[in-house]
Scaffold this motif. Structure first.
Motif, PDB file in Angstrom:
ATOM      1  N   SER A 137     -53.775  51.286  15.049  1.00  0.00           N
ATOM      2  CA  SER A 137     -54.168  50.500  16.223  1.00  0.00           C
ATOM      3  C   SER A 137     -53.087  49.570  16.754  1.00  0.00           C
ATOM      4  CB  SER A 137     -55.423  49.682  15.901  1.00  0.00           C
ATOM      5  OG  SER A 137     -55.178  48.785  14.837  1.00  0.00           O
ATOM      6  N   GLY A 138     -51.993  49.392  16.042  1.00  0.00           N
ATOM      7  CA  GLY A 138     -50.945  48.482  16.506  1.00  0.00           C
ATOM      8  C   GLY A 138     -49.695  48.605  15.657  1.00  0.00           C
ATOM      9  N   ASP A 139     -48.734  47.719  15.913  1.00  0.00           N
ATOM     10  CA  ASP A 139     -47.445  47.820  15.220  1.00  0.00           C
ATOM     11  C   ASP A 139     -47.549  47.393  13.767  1.00  0.00           C
ATOM     12  OD1 ASP A 139     -46.285  44.797  15.059  1.00  0.00           O
ATOM     13  OD2 ASP A 139     -47.360  45.055  16.946  1.00  0.00           O
ATOM     14  N   LEU A 140     -46.601  47.872  12.972  1.00  0.00           N
ATOM     15  CA  LEU A 140     -46.622  47.697  11.524  1.00  0.00           C
ATOM     16  C   LEU A 140     -45.382  46.964  11.025  1.00  0.00           C
ATOM     17  CD1 LEU A 140     -47.729  51.352  10.663  1.00  0.00           C
ATOM     18  CD2 LEU A 140     -49.202  49.333  10.729  1.00  0.00           C
ATOM     19  N   GLY A 141     -45.530  46.267   9.919  1.00  0.00           N
ATOM     20  CA  GLY A 141     -44.393  45.630   9.256  1.00  0.00           C
ATOM     21  C   GLY A 141     -44.121  44.202   9.666  1.00  0.00           C
ATOM     22  N   ALA A 142     -44.733  43.727  10.757  1.00  0.00           N
ATOM     23  CA  ALA A 142     -44.437  42.383  11.253  1.00  0.00           C
ATOM     24  C   ALA A 142     -44.935  41.299  10.295  1.00  0.00           C
ATOM     25  CB  ALA A 142     -45.046  42.190  12.638  1.00  0.00           C
ATOM     26  N   ALA A 143     -46.127  41.483   9.725  1.00  0.00           N
ATOM     27  CA  ALA A 143     -46.672  40.484   8.798  1.00  0.00           C
ATOM     28  C   ALA A 143     -45.785  40.364   7.557  1.00  0.00           C
ATOM     29  CB  ALA A 143     -48.100  40.856   8.401  1.00  0.00           C
ATOM     30  N   TYR A 144     -45.301  41.496   7.078  1.00  0.00           N
ATOM     31  CA  TYR A 144     -44.426  41.493   5.911  1.00  0.00           C
ATOM     32  C   TYR A 144     -43.098  40.806   6.226  1.00  0.00           C
ATOM     33  CZ  TYR A 144     -41.608  43.270   2.023  1.00  0.00           C
ATOM     34  OH  TYR A 144     -40.773  43.380   0.935  1.00  0.00           O
ATOM     35  N   MET A 145     -42.564  41.061   7.417  1.00  0.00           N
ATOM     36  CA  MET A 145     -41.324  40.402   7.819  1.00  0.00           C
ATOM     37  C   MET A 145     -41.540  38.897   7.982  1.00  0.00           C
ATOM     38  SD  MET A 145     -38.610  42.359   8.040  1.00  0.00           S
ATOM     39  CE  MET A 145     -39.186  42.708   6.391  1.00  0.00           C
ATOM     40  N   GLY A 146     -42.725  38.509   8.464  1.00  0.00           N
ATOM     41  CA  GLY A 146     -43.039  37.086   8.558  1.00  0.00           C
ATOM     42  C   GLY A 146     -43.075  36.431   7.193  1.00  0.00           C
ATOM     43  N   LEU A 147     -43.626  37.139   6.207  1.00  0.00           N
ATOM     44  CA  LEU A 147     -43.658  36.623   4.837  1.00  0.00           C
ATOM     45  C   LEU A 147     -42.253  36.483   4.271  1.00  0.00           C
ATOM     46  CD1 LEU A 147     -45.224  35.845   2.266  1.00  0.00           C
ATOM     47  CD2 LEU A 147     -45.293  38.275   1.680  1.00  0.00           C
ATOM     48  N   GLN A 148     -41.409  37.488   4.490  1.00  0.00           N
ATOM     49  CA  GLN A 148     -40.035  37.430   3.993  1.00  0.00           C
ATOM     50  C   GLN A 148     -39.267  36.279   4.625  1.00  0.00           C
ATOM     51  OE1 GLN A 148     -39.061  39.453   1.396  1.00  0.00           O
ATOM     52  NE2 GLN A 148     -41.246  39.946   1.568  1.00  0.00           N
ATOM     53  N   LEU A 149     -39.504  36.049   5.909  1.00  0.00           N
ATOM     54  CA  LEU A 149     -38.856  34.942   6.616  1.00  0.00           C
ATOM     55  C   LEU A 149     -39.279  33.604   6.024  1.00  0.00           C
ATOM     56  CD1 LEU A 149     -37.246  33.721   9.010  1.00  0.00           C
ATOM     57  CD2 LEU A 149     -39.307  34.032  10.409  1.00  0.00           C
ATOM     58  N   LEU A 150     -40.560  33.425   5.807  1.00  0.00           N
ATOM     59  CA  LEU A 150     -41.069  32.173   5.241  1.00  0.00           C
ATOM     60  C   LEU A 150     -40.566  31.954   3.823  1.00  0.00           C
ATOM     61  CD1 LEU A 150     -44.717  32.451   6.587  1.00  0.00           C
ATOM     62  CD2 LEU A 150     -43.092  30.642   7.187  1.00  0.00           C
ATOM     63  N   GLU A 151     -40.550  33.004   3.028  1.00  0.00           N
ATOM     64  CA  GLU A 151     -40.047  32.889   1.655  1.00  0.00           C
ATOM     65  C   GLU A 151     -38.569  32.523   1.631  1.00  0.00           C
ATOM     66  OE1 GLU A 151     -41.348  32.946  -1.298  1.00  0.00           O
ATOM     67  OE2 GLU A 151     -43.420  33.387  -0.791  1.00  0.00           O
ATOM     68  N   ARG A 152     -37.803  33.111   2.541  1.00  0.00           N
ATOM     69  CA  ARG A 152     -36.367  32.801   2.600  1.00  0.00           C
ATOM     70  C   ARG A 152     -36.147  31.334   2.951  1.00  0.00           C
ATOM     71  NH1 ARG A 152     -32.556  35.184   7.279  1.00  0.00           N
ATOM     72  NH2 ARG A 152     -33.717  33.588   8.417  1.00  0.00           N
ATOM     73  N   GLU A 153     -36.844  30.859   3.986  1.00  0.00           N
ATOM     74  CA  GLU A 153     -36.639  29.487   4.436  1.00  0.00           C
ATOM     75  C   GLU A 153     -37.165  28.482   3.416  1.00  0.00           C
ATOM     76  OE1 GLU A 153     -34.732  28.793   6.872  1.00  0.00           O
ATOM     77  OE2 GLU A 153     -34.516  30.913   7.401  1.00  0.00           O
ATOM     78  N   LYS A 154     -38.222  28.854   2.713  1.00  0.00           N
ATOM     79  CA  LYS A 154     -38.734  27.988   1.646  1.00  0.00           C
ATOM     80  C   LYS A 154     -37.687  27.843   0.548  1.00  0.00           C
ATOM     81  CE  LYS A 154     -42.096  28.041  -2.138  1.00  0.00           C
ATOM     82  NZ  LYS A 154     -43.174  28.809  -2.799  1.00  0.00           N
ATOM     83  N   SER A 155     -37.076  28.956   0.172  1.00  0.00           N
ATOM     84  CA  SER A 155     -36.050  28.940  -0.868  1.00  0.00           C
ATOM     85  C   SER A 155     -34.858  28.087  -0.456  1.00  0.00           C
ATOM     86  CB  SER A 155     -35.600  30.376  -1.165  1.00  0.00           C
ATOM     87  OG  SER A 155     -34.570  30.393  -2.119  1.00  0.00           O
ATOM     88  N   VAL A 156     -34.424  28.228   0.797  1.00  0.00           N
ATOM     89  CA  VAL A 156     -33.286  27.449   1.312  1.00  0.00           C
ATOM     90  C   VAL A 156     -33.617  25.960   1.301  1.00  0.00           C
ATOM     91  CG1 VAL A 156     -31.917  26.944   3.375  1.00  0.00           C
ATOM     92  CG2 VAL A 156     -32.325  29.315   2.706  1.00  0.00           C
ATOM     93  N   TYR A 157     -34.819  25.623   1.782  1.00  0.00           N
ATOM     94  CA  TYR A 157     -35.224  24.219   1.877  1.00  0.00           C
ATOM     95  C   TYR A 157     -35.267  23.558   0.502  1.00  0.00           C
ATOM     96  CZ  TYR A 157     -38.091  20.106   2.836  1.00  0.00           C
ATOM     97  OH  TYR A 157     -38.563  18.812   2.914  1.00  0.00           O
ATOM     98  N   TYR A 158     -35.915  24.205  -0.454  1.00  0.00           N
ATOM     99  CA  TYR A 158     -36.046  23.605  -1.775  1.00  0.00           C
ATOM    100  C   TYR A 158     -34.717  23.582  -2.528  1.00  0.00           C
ATOM    101  CZ  TYR A 158     -41.048  22.953  -1.504  1.00  0.00           C
ATOM    102  OH  TYR A 158     -42.297  22.518  -1.148  1.00  0.00           O
ATOM    103  N   SER A 159     -33.840  24.508  -2.209  1.00  0.00           N
ATOM    104  CA  SER A 159     -32.502  24.481  -2.794  1.00  0.00           C
ATOM    105  C   SER A 159     -31.737  23.241  -2.307  1.00  0.00           C
ATOM    106  CB  SER A 159     -31.744  25.756  -2.415  1.00  0.00           C
ATOM    107  OG  SER A 159     -30.425  25.721  -2.910  1.00  0.00           O
ATOM    108  N   GLN A 160     -31.880  22.920  -1.017  1.00  0.00           N
ATOM    109  CA  GLN A 160     -31.239  21.725  -0.465  1.00  0.00           C
ATOM    110  C   GLN A 160     -31.827  20.453  -1.075  1.00  0.00           C
ATOM    111  OE1 GLN A 160     -32.027  22.411   3.713  1.00  0.00           O
ATOM    112  NE2 GLN A 160     -30.027  23.333   4.063  1.00  0.00           N
ATOM    113  N   VAL A 161     -33.150  20.435  -1.216  1.00  0.00           N
ATOM    114  CA  VAL A 161     -33.820  19.274  -1.809  1.00  0.00           C
ATOM    115  C   VAL A 161     -33.361  19.071  -3.248  1.00  0.00           C
ATOM    116  CG1 VAL A 161     -36.045  18.378  -2.596  1.00  0.00           C
ATOM    117  CG2 VAL A 161     -35.857  19.395  -0.329  1.00  0.00           C
ATOM    118  N   GLU A 162     -33.318  20.153  -4.005  1.00  0.00           N
ATOM    119  CA  GLU A 162     -32.905  20.078  -5.413  1.00  0.00           C
ATOM    120  C   GLU A 162     -31.468  19.586  -5.544  1.00  0.00           C
ATOM    121  OE1 GLU A 162     -32.421  23.087  -9.242  1.00  0.00           O
ATOM    122  OE2 GLU A 162     -33.731  23.672  -7.570  1.00  0.00           O
ATOM    123  N   ASP A 163     -30.605  20.066  -4.663  1.00  0.00           N
ATOM    124  CA  ASP A 163     -29.198  19.655  -4.695  1.00  0.00           C
ATOM    125  C   ASP A 163     -29.053  18.164  -4.392  1.00  0.00           C
ATOM    126  OD1 ASP A 163     -26.301  20.265  -4.792  1.00  0.00           O
ATOM    127  OD2 ASP A 163     -26.370  19.783  -2.652  1.00  0.00           O
TER     128      ASP A 163
END
Length: 360
Positions: A164-190
């Motif tokens: 019924s519609g396009d595929l893979g966008a939700a998964y890419m959204g999750l990967q984007l959020l996980e990446r930015e979360k990792s970057v943010y907490y890495s900066q905080v930890e440093d």
């Protein structure tokens, strides 16, 4: 306000006091030992989902209002996947002490938005305490005429495979959020590590500067990727597709929603229908933002579309004379399950979507 101040029944009263009935089948909702439903001359559809903090959602990047909305929609989607109409919903929550009354009200606000969109009554549930975070259990009840229900086991040789519609966008959204979360907490930890060193050294000037840097850490820029976040955080059940199929007089031969990935769902249909399939890579519907994000993360976009999950689009098969968005067709079981690539090479299709019970 602490939940303990209201108590279980006080909290239930606060959350449900102004919930009215939308469906004739809802005879009695919240307020007694059981809800009372009446379904004369129709089949009853029931589906249940458990959502666990740390497994199915991360409160670092989804707020409670969106979580409530998504929790309802993923269950409502299951009823649509049976070609049914969702009518009632129950919700049970296990809450740790870090959640306030206002937090639960936000969750219910999202829950009610989803239910209002599809005319669903909230008729009951339960609340209890948790030592490990937030746990959500949703049950959705729907109805359908016996002759209208669509199962997973009805696909036939030569049926078209539609999505019924396009595929893979939700998964890419999750990967984007996980990446930015990792970057943010890495900066905080440093920064916290440097602050500790400055504190031990008695360097108040450096400590103040580092504290300012910590306070100034900003949210990542998601411009140009809004659709990916929407697909991940604001799940939509495709009742509109069910309505269009009804209007067109098309009844799918088999159907399910894409929660764990197209490949996994299609394999379920094939197994239960005793058929094979051929999927054409060039026909997979993929949004531009999904393709760009996959390239940015050095991931294969076809793999994301086939195995990403959480799109909650409807996957269905129809006789060869009907179509929506055609991604392939059903074959005799002896021909197996095949992905036809853009350059016409053939590979075995494998179910590599989300498996909640898979060991790490």
């Amino acid at each position: 306000m602490e939940i303990a101040k209201l108590g279980e029944f006080g909290l239930i009263d606060r959350l449900t006091s102004n919930i009215g009935k939308k469906n004739e089948s809802t005879k009695y909702g919240v307020g007694d030992d059981c809800a009372v439903l009446s379904y004369p001359n129709t089949e009853v559809l029931i589906t249940t989902d458990m959502l666990m903090e740390g497994v199915h959602f991360d409160l670092t990047y989804i707020d409670l209002k969106h979580l409530g909305y998504k929790s309802a929609m993923v269950n409502i989607s299951d009823v649509f996947a049976m070609n049914g109409t969702p009518r009632q919903l129950t919700v049970s929550l296990a809450l740790s002490k870090r959640f306030s009354v206002e937090d639960v009200e936000l969750f219910y606000e999202g829950l009610r938005l989803a239910c209002d969109k599809w005319g669903v009554d909230i008729v009951g549930g339960d609340t209890t305490s948790s030592y490990t975070g937030l746990a959500i259990s949703i049950t959705c009840i729907g109805e359908a005429r016996k002759e209208e229900i669509v199962y997973r086991n009805g696909a036939k040789d030569t049926d078209l495979i539609c999505v019924s519609g396009d595929l893979g966008a939700a998964y890419m959204g999750l990967q984007l959020l996980e990446r930015e979360k990792s970057v943010y907490y890495s900066q905080v930890e440093d920064l916290q590590k440097k602050m500790k060193e400055a504190q031990m050294a008695g360097d108040s000037k450096k400590l103040s500067m580092l504290n300012s840097q910590l306070s100034a850490l900003s949210m990542p820029d998601f411009s140009g990727k809004e659709y990916l976040l929407q697909r991940q955080l604001q799940t939509e059940a495709r009742g509109d597709i069910i309505q269009k199929l009804h209007e067109a007089g098309i009844k799918p031969t088999a159907m399910m929603d894409v929660s764990d990935g197209l490949s996994s769902e299609l394999m379920h249909i094939c197994k239960q229908s005793g058929v094979g399939c051929r999927i054409f890579e060039k026909n997979l519907p993929i949004d531009y933002q999904t393709a760009v994000m996959a390239e940015e993360l050095n991931m294969n976009v076809t793999t994301c579309a086939l195995n990403g999950g959480e799109d909650y689009e409807l996957l269905f098969t129809v006789p060869i004379g009907d179509h929506e968005k055609i991604v392939g067709h059903i074959t005799d079981q002896r021909f197996g399950h095949v992905l036809v690539t853009r350059d016409n090479q053939e590979f075995e299709l494998k179910a590599q979507g989300w498996n909640p019970l898979k060991s790490e």
